[in-house]
Design a protein around this motif. Structure first.
Motif, PDB file in Angstrom:
ATOM      1  N   PRO A 147      95.692 -34.903-101.715  1.00  0.00           N
ATOM      2  CA  PRO A 147      95.438 -34.502-100.325  1.00  0.00           C
ATOM      3  C   PRO A 147      95.341 -32.984-100.225  1.00  0.00           C
ATOM      4  N   ARG A 148      94.962 -32.519 -99.039  1.00  0.00           N
ATOM      5  CA  ARG A 148      94.822 -31.083 -98.803  1.00  0.00           C
ATOM      6  C   ARG A 148      95.830 -30.645 -97.745  1.00  0.00           C
ATOM      7  N   LEU A 149      96.085 -29.364 -97.695  1.00  0.00           N
ATOM      8  CA  LEU A 149      97.147 -28.845 -96.837  1.00  0.00           C
ATOM      9  C   LEU A 149      96.776 -27.433 -96.390  1.00  0.00           C
ATOM     10  N   GLN A 150      96.950 -27.155 -95.094  1.00  0.00           N
ATOM     11  CA  GLN A 150      96.842 -25.754 -94.645  1.00  0.00           C
ATOM     12  C   GLN A 150      98.164 -25.082 -94.996  1.00  0.00           C
ATOM     13  N   ILE A 151      98.133 -24.081 -95.871  1.00  0.00           N
ATOM     14  CA  ILE A 151      99.390 -23.638 -96.483  1.00  0.00           C
ATOM     15  C   ILE A 151     100.220 -22.711 -95.604  1.00  0.00           C
ATOM     16  N   ALA A 152      99.625 -22.203 -94.527  1.00  0.00           N
ATOM     17  CA  ALA A 152     100.384 -21.329 -93.626  1.00  0.00           C
ATOM     18  C   ALA A 152      99.664 -21.308 -92.290  1.00  0.00           C
ATOM     19  N   PRO A 153     100.386 -20.968 -91.216  1.00  0.00           N
ATOM     20  CA  PRO A 153      99.684 -20.808 -89.942  1.00  0.00           C
ATOM     21  C   PRO A 153      98.579 -19.768 -90.152  1.00  0.00           C
ATOM     22  N   ASN A 154      97.378 -20.085 -89.752  1.00  0.00           N
ATOM     23  CA  ASN A 154      96.214 -19.201 -89.980  1.00  0.00           C
ATOM     24  C   ASN A 154      95.926 -18.979 -91.464  1.00  0.00           C
ATOM     25  N   GLY A 155      96.473 -19.831 -92.341  1.00  0.00           N
ATOM     26  CA  GLY A 155      96.227 -19.676 -93.776  1.00  0.00           C
ATOM     27  C   GLY A 155      95.132 -20.625 -94.251  1.00  0.00           C
ATOM     28  N   PRO A 156      94.795 -20.561 -95.532  1.00  0.00           N
ATOM     29  CA  PRO A 156      93.726 -21.394 -96.081  1.00  0.00           C
ATOM     30  C   PRO A 156      94.184 -22.833 -96.311  1.00  0.00           C
ATOM     31  N   LYS A 199      86.399  -9.201-100.237  1.00  0.00           N
ATOM     32  CA  LYS A 199      86.669  -9.591-101.625  1.00  0.00           C
ATOM     33  C   LYS A 199      87.814 -10.588-101.753  1.00  0.00           C
ATOM     34  N   VAL A 200      88.761 -10.561-100.826  1.00  0.00           N
ATOM     35  CA  VAL A 200      89.905 -11.476-100.861  1.00  0.00           C
ATOM     36  C   VAL A 200      90.179 -11.944 -99.435  1.00  0.00           C
ATOM     37  N   ARG A 201      90.378 -13.270 -99.277  1.00  0.00           N
ATOM     38  CA  ARG A 201      90.598 -13.799 -97.933  1.00  0.00           C
ATOM     39  C   ARG A 201      92.052 -13.733 -97.498  1.00  0.00           C
ATOM     40  N   TYR A 202      92.971 -14.117 -98.398  1.00  0.00           N
ATOM     41  CA  TYR A 202      94.397 -14.209 -98.035  1.00  0.00           C
ATOM     42  C   TYR A 202      95.253 -13.596 -99.130  1.00  0.00           C
ATOM     43  N   PHE A 203      96.534 -13.303 -98.773  1.00  0.00           N
ATOM     44  CA  PHE A 203      97.420 -12.608 -99.696  1.00  0.00           C
ATOM     45  C   PHE A 203      98.805 -13.251 -99.709  1.00  0.00           C
ATOM     46  N   ARG A 227     104.774  -5.903 -93.185  1.00  0.00           N
ATOM     47  CA  ARG A 227     103.606  -5.015 -93.181  1.00  0.00           C
ATOM     48  C   ARG A 227     102.280  -5.755 -93.211  1.00  0.00           C
ATOM     49  N   PHE A 228     102.284  -6.990 -93.741  1.00  0.00           N
ATOM     50  CA  PHE A 228     101.024  -7.722 -93.901  1.00  0.00           C
ATOM     51  C   PHE A 228     101.351  -9.211 -93.953  1.00  0.00           C
ATOM     52  N   PRO A 229     100.565 -10.077 -93.287  1.00  0.00           N
ATOM     53  CA  PRO A 229     100.872 -11.513 -93.301  1.00  0.00           C
ATOM     54  C   PRO A 229     100.698 -12.128 -94.681  1.00  0.00           C
ATOM     55  N   LEU A 230     101.729 -12.817 -95.156  1.00  0.00           N
ATOM     56  CA  LEU A 230     101.701 -13.469 -96.465  1.00  0.00           C
ATOM     57  C   LEU A 230     101.631 -14.981 -96.258  1.00  0.00           C
ATOM     58  N   VAL A 231     100.837 -15.670 -97.094  1.00  0.00           N
ATOM     59  CA  VAL A 231     100.664 -17.110 -96.890  1.00  0.00           C
ATOM     60  C   VAL A 231     101.398 -17.973 -97.904  1.00  0.00           C
ATOM     61  N   THR A 232     101.986 -17.368 -98.929  1.00  0.00           N
ATOM     62  CA  THR A 232     102.771 -18.186 -99.864  1.00  0.00           C
ATOM     63  C   THR A 232     103.691 -17.311-100.691  1.00  0.00           C
ATOM     64  N   ASN A 233     104.678 -17.955-101.320  1.00  0.00           N
ATOM     65  CA  ASN A 233     105.479 -17.374-102.385  1.00  0.00           C
ATOM     66  C   ASN A 233     105.395 -18.376-103.534  1.00  0.00           C
ATOM     67  N   LEU A 282     109.256 -20.105 -92.013  1.00  0.00           N
ATOM     68  CA  LEU A 282     107.997 -19.419 -91.679  1.00  0.00           C
ATOM     69  C   LEU A 282     106.796 -20.363 -91.749  1.00  0.00           C
ATOM     70  N   ARG A 283     107.021 -21.603 -92.127  1.00  0.00           N
ATOM     71  CA  ARG A 283     105.951 -22.605 -92.273  1.00  0.00           C
ATOM     72  C   ARG A 283     104.910 -22.157 -93.316  1.00  0.00           C
ATOM     73  N   ILE A 284     105.446 -21.563 -94.381  1.00  0.00           N
ATOM     74  CA  ILE A 284     104.654 -21.079 -95.518  1.00  0.00           C
ATOM     75  C   ILE A 284     104.866 -22.049 -96.666  1.00  0.00           C
ATOM     76  N   ALA A 285     103.826 -22.726 -97.130  1.00  0.00           N
ATOM     77  CA  ALA A 285     104.016 -23.655 -98.250  1.00  0.00           C
ATOM     78  C   ALA A 285     104.201 -22.871 -99.546  1.00  0.00           C
ATOM     79  N   PRO A 286     105.307 -23.099-100.270  1.00  0.00           N
ATOM     80  CA  PRO A 286     105.452 -22.448-101.580  1.00  0.00           C
ATOM     81  C   PRO A 286     104.502 -23.098-102.586  1.00  0.00           C
TER      82      PRO A 286
END
Lengths: 307, 307, 307
Positions: free
Chosen positions: B8-17, B158-162, B178-184, B207-211
């Protein structure tokens, strides 16, 4: 110390409930060999000492402690409105009372939280819990699912407030981000100072959330015969005895005053069925240690001076 | 378990990919002895299993893994739009491919981050990274400088997310301020439960960030011959084997299902070039363990019951 | 390195004071056997090096260091406006200068904070402290009470800014939730890297609060005779010596440059009464290590490569 000392009350969190500083812990209720009528007397004597809050958990006394309390409540229904009732959920014990449990584990599913709270109400023969705690931090806890269960229980009038027990700060902040929590019930005593130094009480104070303290006397280890104590307990016991003599109260009263004095405004759970022991706890609410006395106890526990 | 199970697929963060729950880790691509055409086939077979996300790093395979992937992409350019590409930067290895590096160290300067990302694009023969991670927490990281580099790479397309990898919570919160992060991207397995208990997954869930999980099978230690395993691995292996038999899947599938079930919604990286192993990982996305099964594994790893 | 290097200045926090990067630590002032006039000369030589900030504490030199400074200030009153004065409170030492203290303990009561700050002003013969720090994290600290004392001292013009020393992040966040703090003064050196890895400097950087660093040379252990050093100190000393030779400065200058380079923008306290040592510290503000040099020192301290 007069025998007329009475436990003061405290609003435990902004918009939270008002509890007595000394909380009647009924963990061992089943071992006290009281008849239902003796349990009623015990509760009334606690009330006379200003203790209006009762601490329970679904699992206490192998799932029987709540029912034993409920028998007393049924005999003396007027007690229902005079106490605040705290219970806990989230641990599943192996027990012949719960034959479906194959192994001890946590369960913080919404279904289990709701079923457990409803069972606590039935067992205690009350209509409403004042506070329901998640008993242990479940590594599988889904904060949104727990918050949903809390909302359901609150909206149905079955539970007024919610909190946790034994949570680390990151676990607390996770769940608090989804639902307001009014306490973290944690272990603290002169034999177990971890919560004082690992940030737990710092966060409580920061959020103005009063912690509830279990095992405040270190499981009684401080009050064994000297010869049976380890070196650390002997050190602490000696300082307790000295200060107790100075203030003309019992060493147990001093040990609890040491906790109650913390600026996070802890509530202290009793664990005894003896009224004298409960009176000693209530007496602690009237004691203020000097900073030198407080640190003499800290140093006896830490085995070193402050830096 | 049907061979037709698909990730399956998953949106990994709010406003993330949106990524696939199972991510194709190409750490060891160079050791699989595949021709470029075999690499194309491998990628197409992964796609057929629903795996649309590829995990890389500048340094993998002694700086060669990205280029090996790029050769395949050049042979089959239609793959470019079917995958999400993740890479990492910030470590400088001693390598004859990088003669300027005198010793292994970190570099999170803006100049290095930008140059490394641009080199990853060239090596992989793609136009855009979907996600760029800081590979390790650099004690010298200047959060404002890193955020500046991220903004530059994002604005230039060059890069969409960080995101980050192997960061503690305080390091994560510093950079996220300082900058929105979408995963650890962190290590987690039945042999390495630290992220489960040190607050890392708590913060992700908060933070609703998928590791993203690396070494999810514990480097294969759980699947050696029994005689070669230490006591802890033997304990875990035995429980994995029992549950695998109950659910009629492989022990590896159970080990990954144990991770995927965590409410922080982890993504799991594969590390194998064998399609059967990748199928086993995908199969894990269709498994739900009972809480007793999940805790039986936790207890086997911890060597104790829950408290 | 020219002897004309001068310490730059830094605004240590948003809305905070401007201090010199190198701070004159007067912990050992009493042991330097200076006449009051020699102390004046010492202060004027520091000023000539761009050092405008003095670090003191009530307890330094068994409660005498502030008075020794005050004698110099009285001799040369023009110095009052040229320095920023930092002092600390909150520890009570056993001392014949404080006969009321029965044991060493902390005291962060409002009464003690206010009395201690006022005593620091009298002893140093100044009208205002630029910064007052809580010296150690008092387990009994009541954040509201401390904030009240800070407000009182600020409104009466006796202290401009407030901070802490040796606080963990949870302690810092507790007090900062009640009153704005402009620094955390902590230990950091190549022999003591804890603050670099336990989140302390992460939080400082996140809040844009410059830490102040004490024991930046590890108590001098790095500069003993090689034969007297342990293995770790020998490792670090060897790398310091190599880089010092490359950059044509002293090893001590390199050890401090290693700290100053951290993106949290640390201020470094000196501890010496020798002008040459202070010049070496100031020289460090003009040095930028390469990342390879910085990590060579980190690795020598950690005894391993970066991961």
């Amino acid at each position: 110390m007069s025998m007329s000392t009475s436990s003061p009350r405290l609003q435990i969190a902004p918009n939270g409930p008002e509890f007595s500083r000394i909380v009647l812990g009924l963990w061992r209720l089943g071992s006290w060999q009281m008849t239902a009528q003796q349990r009623v007397s015990f509760l009334e004597q606690a009330l006379a000492l200003g203790i209006t809050t009762i601490d329970q958990a679904d699992i206490y006394g192998d799932y029987q402690s709540e029912s034993l309390l409920g028998e007393a409540i049924a005999l003396a229904p007027h007690l229902r409105d005079q106490f605040q009732f705290v219970s806990k959920c989230g641990i599943k014990l192996v027990s012949d009372k719960r034959p479906a449990h194959g192994m001890q584990h946590y369960d913080t599913s919404a279904a289990h939280i709701i079923a457990s709270a409803e069972q606590s109400l039935r067992a205690m023969q009350i209509e409403q819990l004042d506070l329901l705690l998640i008993h242990r931090p479940d590594p599988l806890m889904d904060a949104d699912e727990i918050a949903g269960a809390f909302r359901h229980l609150q909206e149905s009038g079955k539970v007024r407030y919610f909190g946790v027990s034994n949570f680390t700060n990151s676990q607390f902040e996770l769940l608090a981000s989804r639902f307001p929590l009014v306490t973290n019930q944690v272990e603290l005593s002169l034999l177990h100072m971890q919560a004082l130094h690992d940030g737990t009480l710092d966060l409580c104070q920061q959020l103005r959330i009063a912690p509830m303290i279990w095992s405040a006397l270190g499981g009684g280890n401080l009050f064994r015969l000297l010869a049976e104590q380890d070196e650390r307990s002997q050190r602490i016991s000696a300082v307790l005895a000295r200060i107790a003599a100075e203030l003309e109260v019992s060493p147990g009263t001093i040990a609890l005053a040491w906790i109650l004095q913390h600026p996070s405004r802890p509530l202290v759970l009793t664990g005894s069925g003896r009224l004298a022991a409960i009176q000693e706890a209530v007496n602690a609410t009237a004691i203020t240690l000097s900073r030198e006395q407080w640190f003499a106890l800290w140093c006896a526990s830490a085995g070193k001076n402050v830096d």
